[in-house]
Design a protein around this motif. Structure first.
Motif, short mmCIF file in Angstrom:
data_model
loop_
_atom_site.label_atom_id
_atom_site.label_comp_id
_atom_site.label_asym_id
_atom_site.label_seq_id
_atom_site.Cartn_x
_atom_site.Cartn_y
_atom_site.Cartn_z
N GLY A 10 0.80 -1.21 0.00
CA GLY A 10 0.00 0.00 0.00
C GLY A 10 0.83 1.26 0.00
N THR A 11 0.64 2.10 1.02
CA THR A 11 1.36 3.36 1.11
C THR A 11 1.90 3.55 2.52
N ASP A 12 3.00 4.27 2.61
CA ASP A 12 3.55 4.61 3.93
C ASP A 12 3.01 5.96 4.41
N ASN A 13 2.13 6.56 3.61
CA ASN A 13 1.52 7.86 3.91
C ASN A 13 2.52 9.01 3.90
N LEU A 14 3.71 8.75 3.36
CA LEU A 14 4.73 9.79 3.25
C LEU A 14 5.09 10.04 1.78
N PHE A 15 5.65 9.01 1.11
CA PHE A 15 6.01 9.19 -0.29
C PHE A 15 6.07 7.89 -1.07
N VAL A 16 5.68 6.78 -0.45
CA VAL A 16 5.64 5.48 -1.12
C VAL A 16 4.18 5.09 -1.31
N ALA A 17 3.81 4.65 -2.52
CA ALA A 17 2.40 4.34 -2.75
C ALA A 17 2.20 3.37 -3.90
N TRP A 18 1.46 2.30 -3.64
CA TRP A 18 0.86 1.41 -4.63
C TRP A 18 1.86 0.73 -5.56
N GLU A 19 2.96 0.22 -5.00
CA GLU A 19 4.02 -0.27 -5.88
C GLU A 19 3.85 -1.73 -6.32
N THR A 20 2.92 -2.48 -5.70
CA THR A 20 2.55 -3.76 -6.30
C THR A 20 1.81 -3.49 -7.61
N LEU A 21 0.96 -2.50 -7.62
CA LEU A 21 0.23 -2.13 -8.82
C LEU A 21 1.17 -1.70 -9.94
N THR A 22 2.11 -0.83 -9.62
CA THR A 22 2.93 -0.23 -10.68
C THR A 22 4.17 -1.06 -11.04
N HIS A 23 4.71 -1.81 -10.07
CA HIS A 23 5.99 -2.48 -10.32
C HIS A 23 5.99 -3.98 -10.01
N GLY A 24 4.90 -4.50 -9.42
CA GLY A 24 4.89 -5.91 -9.10
C GLY A 24 5.05 -6.77 -10.35
N ASP A 25 6.13 -7.54 -10.41
CA ASP A 25 6.38 -8.48 -11.54
C ASP A 25 6.14 -7.80 -12.89
N ASN A 26 6.56 -6.56 -12.99
CA ASN A 26 6.35 -5.78 -14.22
C ASN A 26 7.61 -5.90 -15.10
N PRO A 27 7.51 -6.52 -16.27
CA PRO A 27 8.71 -6.77 -17.07
C PRO A 27 9.26 -5.54 -17.78
N ASN A 28 8.51 -4.44 -17.77
CA ASN A 28 8.91 -3.26 -18.54
C ASN A 28 9.81 -2.31 -17.75
#
Length: 389
Positions: A371-389
């Motif tokens: 999810g998010t740390d409520n500071l500056f990290v957010a939704w990185e399974t969505l954007t980068h999880g097992d993302n080959p690009n």
């Protein structure tokens, strides 16, 4: 054939050595959207979500169910954001960080759904702040500027380069980044390493949005120095590398800066013995800058940056997963709480480069969807999880 005199050759070589140009990192043309997440990565995530494939569909549902995706959100801008240590006092600190995350969340939601309401909400939030803020004050001002300044350009990149409805206020927003944020984060910091890493992440992202090659080069050069001074590798020698401006010129000074830790092992960070939460901030910023650099054409994952990131992730993940803490490490006790910070580095190093990362893999999979740390990290399974690009 005319021969050049030997002395002239030597003089030429010496002059060339002295006048050697500084290393440049900025591309000839910046890629957009290109701050932490690329067009290809967005397209991959969108395709998975629309097809209902996990973990991306679950990650998207988590994001859109969060307060950050609320289309009724009212931004809360301030002219002066005042943040003391640990955001005490908190005069606009939480509001600014969370509005910046909300703008990024809405930008992602727009891209995946093509629902213009999300793009318009992102624009409303960004416009509200660009019309209002003039400064950050108090002791945490540099860090606050870095945290919010890391999220704003991620949102702005997606909206500017993918939303066909237009963004009338984009020039004012660019001026806000240039005048309020960039001068602060470009100064760097001699505080704990997560400060300068977060500030440098903001500087890199803002430089991409502004297409400011000089600032990008300066920020990337600072990043290489700070990343090397944040994560220890045995190849560094008996002591960790240091940042010259900190004047850490004795072993005692270095040990004190490393939270009293006197035994240095590969993967240890400057803040491991402080707590894994702040360590996670530093690791996350390293991964975000490396990812932006890759999108912009310079892949740092195959350099010492990538090795430091790999080792830092694995070392911290081991203990976050519950491994016993030896007596020589932080007096035998660690404060856990690494946060949702593993996806970007794990994807880049394990999935793209094929590097074994057993502990990081276990923690990443256990934490999905991140999810998010409520500071500056957010939704990185969505954007980068097992993302080959």
């Amino acid at each position: 054939m005319r021969r050049t005199p030997l002395l002239a050759v030597v003089a030429s070589l010496l002059t060339g050595a002295l006048a050697a140009p500084a290393a440049h990192s900025a591309p000839s043309a910046f890629a957009h959207p290109g701050v932490t997440v690329s067009q290809a990565q967005l397209d991959f995530a969108r395709g998975k979500v629309l097809a209902g494939v996990q973990p991306w569909k679950g990650a998207f549902d988590q994001m859109t169910a969060s307060k950050y995706a609320d289309l009724n959100r009212t931004p809360k801008p301030r002219a002066t954001v005042e943040c003391g240590s640990y955001s005490n006092p908190d005069y606009g600190c939480t509001d600014e960080r969370q509005d910046a995350i909300a703008a990024y969340t809405d930008a992602l939601a727009w891209y995946i759904t093509r629902d213009a309401r999300y793009a318009q909400k992102a624009i409303q939030i960004m416009d509200a702040w660009s019309a209002t803020i003039t400064s950050h004050t108090n002791s945490n001002a540099p860090l606050q500027t870095g945290w919010a300044g890391s999220s704003w350009p991620k949102a702005a990149e997606i909206i500017k380069y993918t939303y066909p409805g237009g963004w009338a206020g984009q020039n004012r927003f660019a001026a806000m980044l240039r005048d309020v944020y960039l001068p602060v984060v470009m100064k760097g910091s001699n505080s704990n390493g997560n400060w300068e890493l977060s500030m440098t992440e903001a500087a890199v992202g803002i430089s991409v949005f502004l297409e400011d090659k000089a600032s990008y080069d300066t920020a990337m050069a600072r990043f290489r120095t700070r990343a090397a001074a944040y994560v220890y590798l045995a190849s560094d020698g008996d002591l960790p590398k240091t940042v010259p401006s900190q004047n850490l010129n004795t072993r005692d000074k270095i040990v004190s800066y490393w939270q009293g830790q006197s035994t240095f092992v590969t993967g240890l960070t400057q803040e491991t013995c402080r707590d894994l939460t702040h360590t996670g901030y530093g690791i996350s910023a390293i991964s975000h800058i490396a990812e932006t650099s890759r999108i912009q054409g310079q892949d740092l994952y195959g350099t010492d940056v990538g090795e430091r990131l790999r080792q830092a992730l694995g070392f911290q993940a081991k203990y976050q997963l519950g491994a016993a803490v030896p007596d020589w490490l932080c007096g035998g006790s660690l404060k856990l709480g690494l946060g949702p910070v593993t996806e970007v580095g794990y994807n880049a190093l394990h999935n793209r480069r094929g590097v074994a990362m057993t502990n990081t893999e276990a923690l990443t999979l256990a934490n999905r969807p991140a999810g998010t740390d409520n500071l500056f990290v957010a939704w990185e399974t969505l954007t980068h999880g097992d993302n080959p690009n």
